[in-house]
Each structure stands twice: as C-alpha cells, then as structure tokens.
Design a protein around this motif. Structure first.
Motif, PDB file in Angstrom:
ATOM      1  N   ARG A   1      44.729  36.494  30.594  1.00  0.00           N
ATOM      2  CA  ARG A   1      44.142  37.838  30.691  1.00  0.00           C
ATOM      3  C   ARG A   1      43.026  37.870  31.732  1.00  0.00           C
ATOM      4  NH1 ARG A   1      44.237  38.219  24.574  1.00  0.00           N
ATOM      5  NH2 ARG A   1      46.211  39.274  24.174  1.00  0.00           N
ATOM      6  N   GLY A   2      42.225  36.804  31.718  1.00  0.00           N
ATOM      7  CA  GLY A   2      41.149  36.743  32.722  1.00  0.00           C
ATOM      8  C   GLY A   2      41.700  36.686  34.138  1.00  0.00           C
ATOM      9  N   LEU A   3      42.741  35.856  34.340  1.00  0.00           N
ATOM     10  CA  LEU A   3      43.351  35.768  35.677  1.00  0.00           C
ATOM     11  C   LEU A   3      44.035  37.072  36.061  1.00  0.00           C
ATOM     12  CD1 LEU A   3      44.862  32.169  35.547  1.00  0.00           C
ATOM     13  CD2 LEU A   3      42.919  32.962  36.902  1.00  0.00           C
ATOM     14  N   LEU A   4      44.677  37.711  35.107  1.00  0.00           N
ATOM     15  CA  LEU A   4      45.324  38.998  35.377  1.00  0.00           C
ATOM     16  C   LEU A   4      44.288  40.037  35.772  1.00  0.00           C
ATOM     17  CD1 LEU A   4      47.959  40.571  35.391  1.00  0.00           C
ATOM     18  CD2 LEU A   4      47.564  41.108  32.987  1.00  0.00           C
ATOM     19  N   GLY A   5      43.164  40.010  35.094  1.00  0.00           N
ATOM     20  CA  GLY A   5      42.073  40.933  35.463  1.00  0.00           C
ATOM     21  C   GLY A   5      41.570  40.646  36.865  1.00  0.00           C
ATOM     22  N   ASP A   6      41.441  39.363  37.231  1.00  0.00           N
ATOM     23  CA  ASP A   6      40.992  38.998  38.588  1.00  0.00           C
ATOM     24  C   ASP A   6      42.011  39.455  39.623  1.00  0.00           C
ATOM     25  OD1 ASP A   6      38.777  37.854  37.479  1.00  0.00           O
ATOM     26  OD2 ASP A   6      39.490  35.777  37.664  1.00  0.00           O
ATOM     27  N   ILE A   7      43.296  39.296  39.331  1.00  0.00           N
ATOM     28  CA  ILE A   7      44.349  39.725  40.274  1.00  0.00           C
ATOM     29  C   ILE A   7      44.322  41.238  40.431  1.00  0.00           C
ATOM     30  CG2 ILE A   7      46.854  39.899  40.576  1.00  0.00           C
ATOM     31  CD1 ILE A   7      47.065  37.103  39.342  1.00  0.00           C
TER      32      ILE A   7
ATOM     33  N   ASP B   1      41.792  43.159  40.045  1.00  0.00           N
ATOM     34  CA  ASP B   1      40.591  43.508  40.830  1.00  0.00           C
ATOM     35  C   ASP B   1      40.820  43.285  42.311  1.00  0.00           C
ATOM     36  OD1 ASP B   1      39.264  44.218  38.551  1.00  0.00           O
ATOM     37  OD2 ASP B   1      38.122  42.339  38.376  1.00  0.00           O
ATOM     38  N   LEU B   2      41.547  42.219  42.648  1.00  0.00           N
ATOM     39  CA  LEU B   2      41.808  41.941  44.072  1.00  0.00           C
ATOM     40  C   LEU B   2      42.817  42.914  44.665  1.00  0.00           C
ATOM     41  CD1 LEU B   2      41.940  38.053  44.041  1.00  0.00           C
ATOM     42  CD2 LEU B   2      40.151  39.499  44.991  1.00  0.00           C
ATOM     43  N   GLN B   3      43.744  43.403  43.868  1.00  0.00           N
ATOM     44  CA  GLN B   3      44.774  44.302  44.381  1.00  0.00           C
ATOM     45  C   GLN B   3      44.276  45.739  44.474  1.00  0.00           C
ATOM     46  OE1 GLN B   3      48.154  43.815  41.848  1.00  0.00           O
ATOM     47  NE2 GLN B   3      48.894  42.011  42.954  1.00  0.00           N
ATOM     48  N   ARG B   4      43.270  46.141  43.784  1.00  0.00           N
ATOM     49  CA  ARG B   4      42.741  47.496  43.825  1.00  0.00           C
ATOM     50  C   ARG B   4      42.043  47.730  45.164  1.00  0.00           C
ATOM     51  NH1 ARG B   4      39.267  47.642  38.943  1.00  0.00           N
ATOM     52  NH2 ARG B   4      40.981  46.870  37.748  1.00  0.00           N
ATOM     53  N   PRO B   5      42.371  48.833  45.770  1.00  0.00           N
ATOM     54  CA  PRO B   5      41.643  49.106  47.030  1.00  0.00           C
ATOM     55  C   PRO B   5      40.185  49.425  46.703  1.00  0.00           C
ATOM     56  CG  PRO B   5      43.206  50.873  46.550  1.00  0.00           C
ATOM     57  CD  PRO B   5      43.369  49.843  45.499  1.00  0.00           C
ATOM     58  N   ALA B   6      39.359  48.892  47.480  1.00  0.00           N
ATOM     59  CA  ALA B   6      37.934  49.081  47.259  1.00  0.00           C
ATOM     60  C   ALA B   6      37.550  50.501  47.674  1.00  0.00           C
ATOM     61  CB  ALA B   6      37.136  48.068  48.047  1.00  0.00           C
TER      62      ALA B   6
END
Length: 180
Positions: free
Chosen positions: A150-156, A158-163
């Motif tokens: 879940r933590g890694l999925l959350g990190d992924i 976050d990285l895929q969301r456009p800032a």
C-alpha cells in the motif's frame, strides 16, 4: 629322571567319567512345565479339587469301618501326602517366579530403550520446532506485505499524478541553487 605321574600345568587333564550319567533335561521345557503347574495351582479349580480330596480322605477314614480304612493312625498318611505335594510345589513355583522375573527384566529393558528413543525423538522435535519458530519470525507476514505494498502503491500514485502548479514554489527548472 622324569616322573610321568606328575601332572603338567600346560596340558589339560583327562576328563573324568561319571559313574552315574546325569539326565539331560531341557531347561526350557521343564520351565514351561513348572509355569503351567504353578499357574494351575493358583486356580480355584485346584483348590476345590484339593479340598474335595482332603474331605473325602477325612470322611473315609472317620466313617468307614476299621477294616476299610487305609490311614491307620489319625491322618498321618494324609499329612505325609500333603507335605510331599508341598515339597514339590514350592520349588516349581519358585522356578516359575524366576522365569517370570527374567521375562520382566527383558520387558523392563525394552521399555527403557523405547523410552530413551522416545525422549531423543522429543528432544529432536523440540529443536526442530524452535528452529521453525525462529525461521517464521524472520518471514514477512501477510499484513506486513500489504502495508508495504500500500505504501509503495501510494508512492507510485504520487509520482504518476501531474503536479499542479503551486504559486508558492517556482517550477523545478527555475529553482535557484545555492552556489559554492
């Protein structure tokens, strides 16, 4: 001059002949007989037959006419017969007890060996269970893996969301870097 009649220590003596040959008795067969005899003497059937024999003997020698009595004196012959029976019964019972004691020793030794093997097996299994517990302690559990995923999925995510442009922070290419 040598004396041929003196025995020498380095040569065996001649075997002596027996005047009366000893009977060759199979100890095991005699032991089996002794056990069966002792087993029979310990039954109610034997006691009833013996009681009946003694009662018939006494009644015959008390109630029969004097010419038909076979125990002339007051039960001397009966006492002799019972003593003879006891003198043979006692050694046979002792022989049966000795054989039973030997069997009990063998069984006790086998039990001791079986207990020692069982104890060794239990100690081995206890060590195996302890090593398995230690190994399981080092294995990742399902809950731990789920939380990590879940933590890694959350990190992924976050990285895929456009800032979204943030007014308070400059774009990454305009960030001033401190100089040396």
């Amino acid at each position: 001059m040598s004396d041929n009649r003196r025995p020498r220590l380095d040569t065996p003596r001649e075997t002596r002949r027996q005047l009366v040959p000893r009977p060759n008795v199979d100890a095991d067969a005699f032991g089996v007989f002794a056990e069966s005899f002792a087993r029979y003497m310990g039954t109610a059937k034997f006691l009833l037959w013996m009681t009946a024999f003694v009662a018939v003997w006494i009644l015959w020698n008390v109630l029969a006419p004097e010419s038909l009595r076979f125990d002339e004196f007051p039960f001397i012959f009966l006492t002799l017969m019972l003593s003879l029976q006891a003198s043979y019964a006692a050694p046979l019972i002792l022989l049966a007890q000795n054989r039973q004691e030997q069997r009990d020793k063998v069984v006790a030794e086998q039990d001791r060996q079986a207990n020692a093997r069982a104890h060794a097996d239990m100690e081995f299994l206890a060590r195996e269970v302890a090593s398995l517990r230690m190994a399981v302690g080092e294995v990742a559990t399902r809950d731990f893996l789920r939380s990590e995923l879940r933590g890694l999925l959350g990190d992924i995510e976050d990285l895929q969301r456009p800032a979204a442009p943030d007014d308070s922070q400059p774009p990454p290419d305009q960030v001033s870097r401190p100089g040396p």
